[in-house]
Design a protein around this motif. Structure first.
Motif, mmCIF file in Angstrom:
data_model
loop_
_atom_site.group_PDB
_atom_site.id
_atom_site.type_symbol
_atom_site.label_atom_id
_atom_site.label_comp_id
_atom_site.label_asym_id
_atom_site.label_seq_id
_atom_site.Cartn_x
_atom_site.Cartn_y
_atom_site.Cartn_z
ATOM 1 N N LEU A 77 0.826 -1.202 0.000
ATOM 2 C CA LEU A 77 0.000 0.000 0.000
ATOM 3 C C LEU A 77 0.866 1.260 0.000
ATOM 4 C CD1 LEU A 77 -2.599 -1.060 2.740
ATOM 5 C CD2 LEU A 77 -2.882 -1.177 0.251
ATOM 6 N N ARG A 78 0.295 2.324 -0.511
ATOM 7 C CA ARG A 78 0.963 3.629 -0.448
ATOM 8 C C ARG A 78 0.623 4.248 0.909
ATOM 9 N NH1 ARG A 78 -1.706 6.183 -5.646
ATOM 10 N NH2 ARG A 78 -3.467 5.265 -4.504
ATOM 11 N N VAL A 79 1.681 4.657 1.630
ATOM 12 C CA VAL A 79 1.530 5.011 3.048
ATOM 13 C C VAL A 79 1.747 6.505 3.257
ATOM 14 C CG1 VAL A 79 2.407 4.618 5.382
ATOM 15 C CG2 VAL A 79 2.303 2.714 3.743
ATOM 16 N N GLY A 80 0.779 7.144 3.920
ATOM 17 C CA GLY A 80 0.952 8.498 4.437
ATOM 18 C C GLY A 80 1.173 8.425 5.937
ATOM 19 N N LEU A 81 1.986 9.342 6.485
ATOM 20 C CA LEU A 81 2.327 9.314 7.907
ATOM 21 C C LEU A 81 2.115 10.687 8.526
ATOM 22 C CD1 LEU A 81 3.630 7.900 10.401
ATOM 23 C CD2 LEU A 81 5.859 8.648 9.503
ATOM 24 N N ILE A 82 1.266 10.751 9.551
ATOM 25 C CA ILE A 82 1.112 11.959 10.371
ATOM 26 C C ILE A 82 2.091 11.825 11.530
ATOM 27 C CG2 ILE A 82 -0.440 13.376 11.751
ATOM 28 C CD1 ILE A 82 -2.777 12.135 10.174
ATOM 29 N N CYS A 83 3.028 12.766 11.630
ATOM 30 C CA CYS A 83 4.120 12.594 12.585
ATOM 31 C C CYS A 83 4.631 13.947 13.061
ATOM 32 C CB CYS A 83 5.260 11.798 11.933
ATOM 33 S SG CYS A 83 5.910 12.556 10.416
ATOM 34 N N ASN A 84 5.429 13.897 14.118
ATOM 35 C CA ASN A 84 6.129 15.082 14.621
ATOM 36 C C ASN A 84 7.404 14.593 15.323
ATOM 37 O OD1 ASN A 84 5.345 14.223 17.205
ATOM 38 N ND2 ASN A 84 4.380 16.157 17.760
ATOM 39 N N PRO A 85 8.128 15.433 16.049
ATOM 40 C CA PRO A 85 9.385 14.955 16.642
ATOM 41 C C PRO A 85 9.228 13.793 17.609
ATOM 42 C CG PRO A 85 9.394 17.336 16.550
ATOM 43 C CD PRO A 85 8.015 16.913 16.161
ATOM 44 N N THR A 86 8.038 13.584 18.184
ATOM 45 C CA THR A 86 7.841 12.491 19.146
ATOM 46 C C THR A 86 7.717 11.133 18.479
ATOM 47 O OG1 THR A 86 5.408 12.622 19.148
ATOM 48 C CG2 THR A 86 6.590 14.095 20.654
ATOM 49 N N THR A 87 7.657 11.114 17.157
ATOM 50 C CA THR A 87 7.365 9.885 16.427
ATOM 51 C C THR A 87 8.616 9.033 16.283
ATOM 52 O OG1 THR A 87 5.715 11.192 15.225
ATOM 53 C CG2 THR A 87 6.172 9.004 14.374
ATOM 54 N N VAL A 88 9.111 8.529 17.418
ATOM 55 C CA VAL A 88 10.370 7.781 17.420
ATOM 56 C C VAL A 88 10.187 6.454 18.146
ATOM 57 C CG1 VAL A 88 11.776 9.878 17.375
ATOM 58 C CG2 VAL A 88 11.182 8.846 19.579
ATOM 59 N N ASN A 89 11.147 5.546 17.894
ATOM 60 C CA ASN A 89 11.188 4.286 18.634
ATOM 61 C C ASN A 89 12.145 4.425 19.824
ATOM 62 O OD1 ASN A 89 13.784 4.156 17.579
ATOM 63 N ND2 ASN A 89 13.345 2.461 16.172
ATOM 64 N N HIS A 90 12.425 3.329 20.504
ATOM 65 C CA HIS A 90 13.286 3.388 21.686
ATOM 66 C C HIS A 90 14.726 3.787 21.349
ATOM 67 C CE1 HIS A 90 10.061 1.571 24.043
ATOM 68 N NE2 HIS A 90 10.810 1.667 25.114
ATOM 69 N N ASP A 91 15.116 3.656 20.084
ATOM 70 C CA ASP A 91 16.460 4.067 19.671
ATOM 71 C C ASP A 91 16.471 5.480 19.111
ATOM 72 O OD1 ASP A 91 17.685 1.644 20.391
ATOM 73 O OD2 ASP A 91 17.031 0.702 18.516
ATOM 74 N N TYR A 92 15.374 6.209 19.331
ATOM 75 C CA TYR A 92 15.229 7.596 18.897
ATOM 76 C C TYR A 92 15.248 7.746 17.378
ATOM 77 C CZ TYR A 92 16.088 8.504 23.837
ATOM 78 O OH TYR A 92 16.014 8.504 25.199
#
Length: 392
Positions: free
Chosen positions: A24-39
């Motif tokens: 699928l073609r993916v859109g992402l709503i994100c900001n600086p908090t959108t990280v995993n445990h490895d930042y």
């Protein structure tokens, strides 16, 4: 303090639920908090992943990578320098993805850290995106993250009909005690959005935990909420944005430092401590804001010291502070004039409160006890209403 291990919705998606995105073609709503445990940022992870076709990015208030301050009509579309993917603002001329923005998107993913307070715009960016997905036939995925102030306490009046805004779209209390994934399900089913929604829950999360009781990385969700301590008091001190009292913007402890140039810090402190509010102590403090209200003027008031988070009632505490300034300094106290956020004419305090009643109660010097009792019917009703949508 124990650091309890939590697997974030983003990590669960990438490790176990790639079937939701594959092909699928993916859109992402994100900001600086959108990280995993490895930042590592989700936009970078999606872009580099061989099984994910990232085609669009969307940023809420303050931008995708933290570009902007508060309450600004912000940037429009541009190409993200890291990924080369087209990025769209959802806090500019439109707050909702348009058909054109979604033309190259099959599934829209929301992964933004909330702070657990009704007036925070991120959850309404999510709701408006869900509405757009329904309108344009797209799937919506919400990746869950912790509520920084826990998920057990509910406090404050419900937003009333006809007081909807971008800081309050639905009848929920100021402190709702839900994660974004739980709110998405509530909005979708109880408040009638009706999109094709998939929530990817966290693993190992307990709703009694505050954010710093987990091992999840803390990234400031917006410029004026840099600390978990700030999010703890925010459900109450955010009301001060509707007044000319400084809520501490322009200091290093916004929403924890409260003051005004005309006040007597010791008089305010004495009145507040005499109330013996649960879980909190007020210390007299003066400060010099570097921007926003009273910039360059010494403000006198308090620092809020939360001694017991489980006992602390932030909404009642915020109203107590507001009442102290209103009642002690009636000639100097002023409500803030419009505009507020996108509301150009409505009274800013009423927009925040989601009702006319609270301002009327304060002006009539109704007691704090009577004000908080007036919330109880709504709090109980919401507690029951949210129950089917709780994931943890």
């Amino acid at each position: 303090m124990n650091m309890n291990k939590v697997k974030l919705g983003l990590e669960v998606l990438l490790e176990e639920r790639l079937d939701l995105l594959r092909g699928l073609r993916v859109g992402l709503i994100c900001n600086p908090t959108t990280v995993n445990h490895d930042y590592q940022h989700a936009a970078d992870l999606f872009h580099a992943h061989p099984d994910i076709n990232l085609t669009a990015l969307f940023g809420p208030q303050h931008g995708i990578r933290g570009e902007t301050q508060d309450n600004m009509i912000e940037w429009e579309g541009f190409r993200d320098r890291r990924t080369g993917v087209m990025a769209h603002s959802l806090y500019g001329t439109t707050r909702q993805p348009t058909e054109e923005m979604l033309r190259e998107v099959d599934v829209l993913v929301f992964d933004v850290q909330d702070v657990g307070t009704r007036v925070y715009t991120f959850i309404y960016t999510m709701a408006l995106a869900m509405q757009a997905c329904r309108a344009w036939g797209k799937n919506m995925i919400v990746l869950d993250r912790p509520n920084p102030i826990g998920g057990t306490q509910i406090e404050g009046s419900l937003l009333e009909c006809e007081h909807e805004s971008f800081v309050g779209m639905f009848p929920i209390p100021m402190r709702h005690g839900m994660t974004v994934g739980e709110l998405a399900q509530l909005f979708n089913q109880e408040f009638g959005i009706g999109c094709e929604l998939e929530v990817v829950p966290m693993q190992g999360y307990d709703r009694t935990w505050y954010y710093n009781e987990t091992d999840a990385p803390w990234i400031i969700p917006s410029p004026n909420l840099p600390t978990v301590e700030g999010t703890v008091v925010y459900p109450g001190t955010v009301y001060l944005e509707g007044t000319m009292i400084s809520e501490g913007r322009g200091t290093t402890r916004p929403f924890e430092l409260i003051g005004a140039p005309y006040a007597d810090a010791y008089q305010v402190t004495e009145q507040l401590n005499d109330l013996q509010l649960p879980g909190v102590h007020f210390r007299p403090h003066s400060f010099l804001p570097t921007f926003q209200k009273h910039a360059g003027q010494i403000c006198h008031g308090v620092q809020i010291h939360v001694r017991n988070r489980q006992e602390f009632r932030p909404v009642a505490t915020g109203i107590a502070i507001l009442k102290a300034y209103h009642d002690l300094f009636p000639q100097d106290f002023h409500w803030k004039a419009p505009p507020y956020e996108y509301e150009l004419e409505r009274h800013p305090f009423d927009v925040i409160a989601g009702t006319l009643k609270l301002r009327e109660q304060i002006e009539q010097q109704v007691s704090l006890a009577e004000i908080t009792v007036s919330w109880q019917t709504g709090e109980v009703a919401f507690s029951q209403q949210r129950q089917p949508f709780l994931l943890y």
